[in-house]
Design a protein around this motif. Structure first.
Motif, short mmCIF file in Angstrom:
data_model
loop_
_atom_site.label_atom_id
_atom_site.label_comp_id
_atom_site.label_asym_id
_atom_site.label_seq_id
_atom_site.Cartn_x
_atom_site.Cartn_y
_atom_site.Cartn_z
N GLY A 395 19.79 52.16 28.60
CA GLY A 395 20.99 51.38 28.47
C GLY A 395 21.02 50.18 29.45
O GLY A 395 20.34 49.69 30.17
N ALA A 396 22.28 49.81 29.36
CA ALA A 396 22.66 48.52 30.50
C ALA A 396 24.50 48.82 30.59
O ALA A 396 25.13 49.49 29.97
N ARG A 397 24.65 48.34 31.74
CA ARG A 397 26.22 48.31 31.92
C ARG A 397 26.58 46.93 32.74
O ARG A 397 25.81 46.25 33.38
N VAL A 398 27.95 46.31 32.26
CA VAL A 398 28.28 45.20 32.96
C VAL A 398 29.47 45.36 33.53
O VAL A 398 30.58 45.87 32.83
N ILE A 399 29.72 45.05 34.79
CA ILE A 399 30.93 45.12 35.24
C ILE A 399 31.59 43.90 35.97
O ILE A 399 30.64 43.01 36.56
N VAL A 400 32.61 43.53 35.75
CA VAL A 400 33.45 42.07 36.08
C VAL A 400 34.44 42.67 36.90
O VAL A 400 35.64 42.81 36.41
N GLY A 401 34.34 42.35 38.25
CA GLY A 401 35.46 42.86 39.24
C GLY A 401 36.23 44.17 38.71
O GLY A 401 35.65 45.06 38.34
N GLU A 402 37.36 43.72 38.53
CA GLU A 402 38.33 45.26 38.04
C GLU A 402 38.68 44.94 36.52
O GLU A 402 39.74 45.41 36.16
N VAL A 403 38.13 43.89 36.13
CA VAL A 403 38.78 43.51 34.72
C VAL A 403 37.92 44.16 33.58
O VAL A 403 38.44 44.52 32.60
N VAL A 461 43.16 42.32 31.27
CA VAL A 461 44.37 41.95 32.05
C VAL A 461 43.79 41.39 32.95
O VAL A 461 43.07 41.87 34.03
N VAL A 462 44.06 39.97 33.20
CA VAL A 462 43.64 39.02 34.29
C VAL A 462 44.88 38.44 35.14
O VAL A 462 45.64 37.96 34.47
N ASP A 463 44.81 38.78 36.39
CA ASP A 463 46.00 37.91 37.08
C ASP A 463 45.24 36.70 37.46
O ASP A 463 44.17 36.33 38.22
N PRO A 464 45.99 35.31 37.16
CA PRO A 464 45.41 34.11 37.54
C PRO A 464 45.28 33.94 39.00
O PRO A 464 44.48 33.07 39.46
N ALA A 465 46.20 34.50 39.84
CA ALA A 465 46.00 34.52 41.25
C ALA A 465 44.99 35.18 41.91
O ALA A 465 44.62 35.00 42.94
N HIS A 466 44.26 36.35 41.19
CA HIS A 466 43.22 37.15 41.64
C HIS A 466 42.32 37.14 40.58
O HIS A 466 42.10 38.13 40.21
N LEU A 467 41.36 36.12 40.68
CA LEU A 467 40.30 36.02 39.46
C LEU A 467 39.24 36.81 39.83
O LEU A 467 38.89 37.39 41.25
N PRO A 468 38.13 37.25 39.00
CA PRO A 468 37.25 38.01 39.53
C PRO A 468 36.23 37.30 40.52
O PRO A 468 36.11 36.01 40.37
N ARG A 469 35.82 37.94 41.40
CA ARG A 469 34.89 37.52 42.65
C ARG A 469 33.55 37.96 42.45
O ARG A 469 32.53 37.25 42.99
N GLN A 470 33.15 38.84 41.42
CA GLN A 470 31.62 39.16 41.12
C GLN A 470 31.57 39.68 39.89
O GLN A 470 32.48 40.40 39.17
N GLY A 503 43.14 29.80 27.70
CA GLY A 503 43.45 31.42 27.69
C GLY A 503 42.11 31.73 28.07
O GLY A 503 41.64 32.74 27.40
N LYS A 504 41.50 31.10 29.02
CA LYS A 504 39.95 31.72 29.41
C LYS A 504 39.94 31.60 31.01
O LYS A 504 40.55 30.81 31.66
N VAL A 505 38.79 32.48 31.35
CA VAL A 505 38.44 32.34 32.79
C VAL A 505 37.01 31.74 32.60
O VAL A 505 36.34 32.46 31.97
#
Length: 508
Positions: A395-403, A461-470, A503-505
């Motif tokens: 299988g596989a897995r994708v993790i984007v920060g805490e999002v 749920v995305v906080d515009p002030a704290h965007l994903p870093r990895q 409405g996107k990052v």
């Protein structure tokens, strides 16, 4: 005067202090990770591998660097005298500083007062010596305290000379140039969520206490002001997943703590009860800070524990639902999973892998209504060639920060459900109701895999002030078949931008 001050402060930092029970702030939990010897200097982690300094303080050549992983402790570098902070480059090179040289009170040394590059730190099985791995000659940085690897690959080193002589030095092989001057007992350097620097600086008071502050700066050294001042100390720094700057060594010896400084300068405790909290590293995958305390034989881990049960959120059993998530106003993390299978993923939470090149990430349709959000992640990574890549099995897995936490199960394509993996000539494609994945292995460059992941039906749920870093793609964690893309700016390094009207990052 500078040498006397630096030596005095270093000796104070090395005094072992008895530690009471470390207590975490509400919403967090504490556990410890045993080490073979007394911890010294710095600590970093990638995947299940922890790199930490060990050995007696201020003793010529007596300190070393150990890797802790599933194989047990492995010494990867020796011959240090007084280790400072660590940082790990995307290619697995470990950068460390040593702030004691012959005449500094640690005996006759082979090297010191500089920054070192330890190659293949995550995989090497034999130890290298400090001497011979200097990035700039010994003695170049007399009070080297911390090191941060900038997005352009340069090592930024804090030189805690005191009395206004402290500085941040920009180091590339063979050359060290002043980046920021006029500082005092400058310590931790970390990158904020907006791609600028946060730097801990402190002054020594007549009673030998310190008063600290956190400075803001551009990567080119241009000052941006002070985030917070008047702290009761300050030594190391790391940025957590919410954009807070974690600062250690707040308070006196024997009663030290780690605080969290919010982007607006607000201060709160993260953990208390240290003898003297030293280096801090934040692991975004586990949402956990690793903290060194002086004179002890363990690493303190302060993890997120939202339900207050004393178990790290990262260690909680996975949920059994496979339905795409619905709108929520309470969660800061949304998990998108395929809706056509209940198979549990075979990958683990973390993986020690390489950097993803040519990385692009996009989270779309974030504006209301919820439930239609999209994900696109692509890039290329070089992974071990043995065993062969086989997402049908793993299988596989994708993790984007805490999002985002997206699990793609294994299993061959089922024509009846039109779900599963198709394999052809070393390439793979996954088809599902909410997810599509393509993996293409290079025939000319062994180990190089290009990938694309597309998801729909999420509710992020995305906080515009704290965007994903990895963002991380995991194929087989046990085999090290994974890659991590960092989005920490500025250009030409990848950076994330929030586009409210659309409405996107977008990260590229």
């Amino acid at each position: 005067m500078r040498r006397a001050l630096g030596t005095l402060v270093a000796m104070l930092l090395a005094v072992p202090a008895a530690r009471a029970a470390v207590m975490a702030a509400p919403g967090y939990a504490v556990h410890t990770i045993a080490t073979p010897d007394t911890v010294e200097g710095g600590v970093v982690r990638r995947g299940d591998a922890i790199l930490v300094g060990q050995g007696p303080s201020f003793t010529a050549g007596a300190q070393s660097i150990v890797r802790l992983d599933a194989g047990g402790p492995t010494t990867i570098a020796t011959g240090f005298n007084s280790l400072g902070g660590f940082d790990l480059a995307p290619d697995g090179t470990l950068y460390v500083v040593d702030n004691c040289f012959t005449g500094d009170g640690c005996g006759t040394t082979a090297t010191g007062d500089t920054v070192y590059a330890i190659p293949d730190a995550l995989t090497r099985t034999t130890a290298v010596t400090a001497a011979g791995h200097e990035v700039v000659p010994p003695g170049t940085i007399p009070f080297a305290s911390d090191v941060f690897v900038a997005p352009d690959g340069a090592a930024l080193v804090s030189d805690a000379a005191g009395n206004g002589a402290g500085r941040v030095v920009r180091v590339v092989p063979g050359t060290a140039t002043d980046l920021i001057g006029g500082l005092d007992l400058v310590g931790g350097i970390t990158l904020a969520a907006d791609g600028t620097l946060r730097i801990v600086d402190a002054v020594l008071n007549p009673d030998f206490s310190t008063t600290g502050k956190v400075l803001e700066s551009k990567l080119d050294g241009t000052p941006l002001g002070t985030l917070v001042s008047g702290l009761a100390g300050g030594f190391a720094a790391a940025t957590d997943g919410a954009g807070n700057v974690l600062v250690s060594s707040i308070g006196p010896f024997g009663s030290s703590k780690v605080i969290a400084v919010a982007p607006d300068g607000g201060v709160s405790d993260r953990a208390t009860g240290f003898g003297f909290s030293g280096d801090v590293f934040f692991d975004a995958v586990r949402d956990e800070a690793l903290v060194l305390d002086f004179g002890v034989t363990d690493i303190v881990a302060v993890c997120r524990d939202q339900d207050g049960d004393g178990v790290c959120d990262a260690d909680e059993p996975p949920t059994t639902t496979t339905q795409a998530p619905t709108t929520t106003t309470t969660s800061t993390t949304t998990t998108l999973r395929p809706t056509t299978t209940t198979q549990a993923p075979t990958t683990t939470t973390t993986c020690t892998g390489a950097a993803v090149a040519r990385a692009k990430l996009m989270l779309g349709k974030l504006a209301p209504p919820a439930g239609d959000d999209t994900l696109a992640f692509e890039g290329e990574m070089r992974i071990p060639t043995s065993p062969a890549v086989d997402p049908v099995a793993t299988g596989a897995r994708v993790i984007v920060g805490e999002v985002v936490d997206l699990t793609i199960p294994g299993g061959a394509f089922d024509p009846a459900t039109k779900t599963g993996w198709k394999a052809k000539d070393g390439s793979f494609k996954y088809h599902g109701d909410t997810v599509k994945v393509s993996l293409a292995a290079s025939t000319k460059r062994p180990g190089l895999v290009k990938f694309k992941v597309a998801g729909k039906g999420g509710s992020y749920v995305v906080d515009p002030a704290h965007l994903p870093r990895q963002a991380t793609l995991i194929l087989d964690a046990a085999a090290g078949q994974c890659g991590e893309a960092g989005f920490a700016g500025p250009a030409p390094a990848p950076v994330c931008v929030y586009k409210a009207k659309r409405g996107k990052v977008q990260c590229k």
